[in-house]
Scaffold this active site. Sequence first.
Site, PDB file in Angstrom:
ATOM      1  N   CYS A 123      22.883  51.676   1.893  1.00  0.00           N
ATOM      2  CA  CYS A 123      22.273  52.973   2.245  1.00  0.00           C
ATOM      3  C   CYS A 123      20.789  52.739   1.582  1.00  0.00           C
ATOM      4  CB  CYS A 123      22.862  54.207   1.870  1.00  0.00           C
ATOM      5  SG  CYS A 123      22.643  55.686   3.131  1.00  0.00           S
ATOM      6  N   CYS A 130       4.386  30.577  28.062  1.00  0.00           N
ATOM      7  CA  CYS A 130       3.958  31.013  29.383  1.00  0.00           C
ATOM      8  C   CYS A 130       5.333  31.538  29.769  1.00  0.00           C
ATOM      9  CB  CYS A 130       3.469  29.980  30.066  1.00  0.00           C
ATOM     10  SG  CYS A 130       4.410  28.143  30.069  1.00  0.00           S
ATOM     11  N   ASN A 151      30.076  51.017   0.795  1.00  0.00           N
ATOM     12  CA  ASN A 151      28.660  51.144   1.264  1.00  0.00           C
ATOM     13  C   ASN A 151      27.654  50.663   0.165  1.00  0.00           C
ATOM     14  OD1 ASN A 151      26.071  51.894   1.737  1.00  0.00           O
ATOM     15  ND2 ASN A 151      26.937  53.965   3.227  1.00  0.00           N
ATOM     16  N   ASN A 160      16.134  56.788   9.894  1.00  0.00           N
ATOM     17  CA  ASN A 160      17.032  58.106   9.658  1.00  0.00           C
ATOM     18  C   ASN A 160      16.914  58.083   8.165  1.00  0.00           C
ATOM     19  OD1 ASN A 160      19.754  57.790   8.139  1.00  0.00           O
ATOM     20  ND2 ASN A 160      19.519  56.036   9.427  1.00  0.00           N
TER      21      ASN A 160
END
Lengths: 449, 439
Positions: B135, B386, B132, B73
Site C-alpha cells: 500500500c 509504421c 500487504n 486511489n
Amino acid sequence: MNVAPKLSEKEYKKNFTEHVTPFNRDAAVAEANRCLYCYDSPCMDACPTHIDISEFIRKIATGNMKGSAKTILSANWVPLTCAKACPVEVLCEGACVFNDKQEKPIEIGRLQRHTMDWFYQEKPSLFTPASPNGKSIGVIGSGPAGLACAAEGVMLGFDVTIYESNDTPGGLDTWGIAPYKMSQADSLTEVEYIKSLGVKIQTGVTIGKDKTIAQLEEAHDTIFIGVGLPQGKNISLPGSDLKGVENAVDYIAKVKAEKYSQVDVGRKVAIIGCGNTAIDAATESVRLGAEEVYIIYRRGKEEMTAYWFEYELAQKDNVRFFWLTNPVRIEGEGHVQALVCEKMELVAGSAGERKKPQAVSGSEFSLPVDMVIKSVGQDLGDHFLSGVEKLEIANSRIKVNPETFQTDNPKYFAGGDCINGGKEVVNAAYDGKKAAQGIHAFLFPTTAE
Amino acid sequence: MVDLSINCGGIKSPNPFWLASAPPSNSAYQVCKAFEDGWGGAVWKTIGAPVMNVCNRYGGMDYAGTKIVGLNNVELISDRDFDLNLKEIAETKKRFPNHAVIVSLMMESQKEIWEDAVKRTIDTGCDGIELNYGCPHGMSERGMGSAVGQVPEYCEMITEWVTNVSTIPVLVKLTPNVTDILPPARAAKRANAHGISLINTINSIIGVDLDSLAIRPDVAGKGSHGGYAGPAVKPIALHMTSQVAADPQVNLPISGMGGVSNWRDAVEFMLLGASSVQVCTAVMHYGFRIVEDMKEGMATWMQEKGFKTCDEFIGKSVPRIAQFGDFDLLKKTVAKIDEDTCINCNLCYIACEDGAHQCIDRVEIKESTKLQPRVREEDCVGCDLCSLVCPVEGCISMVEVPRIKEGSITWPELVAKLPQPMTWEDLRAYQKQYGIEIH
C-alpha cells in the site's frame, strides 16, 4: 383545391423536427476520438471549402472548442448551414477512409454542428478584421455566396454592404433548406454572426427597382453578384395557370416560414422532376399531410439527379415514383384535378449522347391530383443584370475567372448558384470567400502574391 | 475439456482468477457473490489496524474517450472492524469450501501483534495469508504497507514472524515502488514465504483539474499521491512478474496482478510465471460478471494451443526473457505495406517522417488524388513504428530480410571481435558486410 386536412401542431412538429440529432458532449468526444487524424485527410479534399476536418475534430476531442470553431470558420463562413445541409454522404463523409475499411465513416457533419452550436452559444471572439482599406464592396444577395464574400471582405478591411430583396436575409440558407434538415433560426444565427463582424445588410432592397445599377456602381468600388438562380424554370404545360400549380422553390420557401398549418397542400400531389429540390417538395408535401405524393420523371431511376440518400428518404415517406413518365397537360375546372402523362422509352441518341426519352404512342394516362409542383430546375431569369455592361451570361451562368471569380466586367465579381448553375451551399461559401480574396488581389495588386 | 484449476504456493482454486485485495473483496456479501459468478478465489481486502477513509478517494485516467485506462486511489485498508471481517471470512469459507479464500493482513510492525493476528486469521479456516507490503499511501506514512516492502530487511523480518507461526501458506505482496523488485522478493524467500504476489499499486498523481487547479482526487482542496492500477500499468506488472519468475534465488510461485482486465491479460501473466492472477480495477469498472469471459476465453485458448492444464503453460515464456546483450544484432526486417488494404491515411508516413527514420515516401496513385505510402526498403531500419500506428489490421507487416551473409552476433561478441575502444568507422565496416546501413 381539394386541400388535405390540416394536422395537429404536434404532428407538424414531429414531421418537421430536424431528423439529425445533435451530439451531447460525451458522444461528440467519443466520435471525435474515433477519427484517425489522417495525415492526408481525403475528407478535407472532398470539402469544397477545404476545412481542415481532422484538425477541428481533434480539437473537439481535446476540449479545445474555441480552436475547433476557428479551424472551421477560417475556411467557411456558413459552417452551421453546411453541417446540416451538405450532402456529406457524397462529400467529406463519403471520402472518409473508414469507407475503405468497410466501417462507418466519421460523422463529420454532426461534429461540425457540435462545434458550431457551441460557438454560437458561447460567442467567443475569434477574428479581428483588418484595419479599413478604404475600399468598399456592394454585395447583391445575402445567400451563402454573398455572406461568405461579405465576411471575408470585412476581414480583409473592406467596407461591405449586402443588398437583399427579401425582408429576411440568408437566401436559400434561410428559405431553401427543408425544415427537417435545418430550421430558419440557424441560418439567421449565421447571418447575425456575419453582421457582428461588421457587414451591413440592407433587406427589402431590390437592385434595379429600389436601387439602380448606376447608384450601386457609384456607391461601391466593386460589386459581388450572389443572386443565386431566382427563377423557377418553366416547362410549358397546358393548364399551368390552374389554381394548385406551383413552383418548387416558392413552395419550399412557403413551408420554410414554419407556419405549417397556413400552407395548403393537396390531398394528392404530383411533383414534376427528380432532383434534390423535387425530393424536398415531395417529402415536405407528405409531412404537411398530403395523402398521395407522386414524382413524375421522364427518364429512368438511374438518371435522376437526386442523391440516392434523398431518394431513400422520399421512399421512407411513401412517395411514389413514376419513372419514364412525361407530363403532357394539367386538367381541371379552375383548379388542378388531374395530370395527364404519357409513358416514355429511351432510344439511342446520336453518337456519344445519352439515350433520349421518347413518348410511347397511345400510352397516355390521367393521374387524379389536386396539386402540381414543378421542379425542373432554376435559372437566372430576366432582371437587372442585363443592364450591366460586358457581363457574359450563358445558359443561366455568369462567366467568371475560376481563380478570382472576376467577371468580364472587372468591377463585378460573382459566385454561387449564379455561376455554377445550382450546386450546394458549401460551393457558394467557397466562391464567396475566394471572390473577396480575388477582389482584394485586384484592388491591391502590390499586396498580392 | 481443459482443467482450469491451479495451485499457487499450496493454495488451490478451481480457476486462476482471484479477486485482488481491494474494494471488491471488502465483505462476505461481495466475495460470496463473486464466487457465485465464477471467481476461483479472493484475497480479502486487507484487514488490520483501525483506519478512517476520506472522500473522494478514487481518480480515473481516461484516454481518447476510453474511461479508466488507469485508476488511482487513496483508500486505506478495510475500515470495517477486524473481528467482523474474521467472522465473515469464516462464514464465506464455510459456504465455499472449494474456493480459495486468502486473507490480506497489514499490522503495526510488532512481532506480538502480527503473531496474534495470524493465529486468529488461521482460525477462520482460510486457505492462505497475504502480507500487504505494498500500500503506497496513507498506511506507509504510519510505517506499514510499502514502507515495509521498500526495505528488504523489514520485509524479511516481518515475513519470518508470520511464517514461524503460520500453519497455512503465506504470500508476500510486493510494492512496485522500488528500483529493483528482486531484493524484497528474495527477502520473502529467505523468510520462508510460500509465494509472491505482485504488483501492488504504483505511486501516482492521476491529474490536475484545469478549472480549479485541484489535484485529483480532491480531498477538500488537497491531493496526494495514490496507488495507480488498471490496464495502463500492465506492462510494468508483466515486467516485474517476469523478473521474479526468472530469478533463481526467488524461485517461488507467483500470484500476478496489475492491469489484468480479461483472459488475454491473464494468459500473459501466467506465461510469464504467475500461477494465479488477481483482478481489481476491471471488476470495479464492470462488476464480477467479467469472469465468465475470462474463464471461457482462457479455456478456449488452452484448447486451441493444446494445453490441458494451466501448469502446462505457466511460465512457458519465461525462458525467452533475455537481455539486450543476448540479442542477435544481424536480424534485419523491413516494413511492407499491403497497397490493396491500405486506406491511404498516411499515418505511417508522418510517424516515420517526424518520429522515426524518414523511409516512407508518398507516391501518386493513378486517377486518384490520394497518395500511397511506400517504404524505401533500403533505408528502412525495421523499427516497426509504421505498423503500430497503422489502423488497418494486417496492412503493414515486418518482413525479415534474408541475410546476405550467414551469421549472428551479440553485442558482447561484437565487442570482443572489434578493436577496442570501438570506433564508428570499425562498426560501420562490420555492419556493411551484413548489409546493414544506417542513413
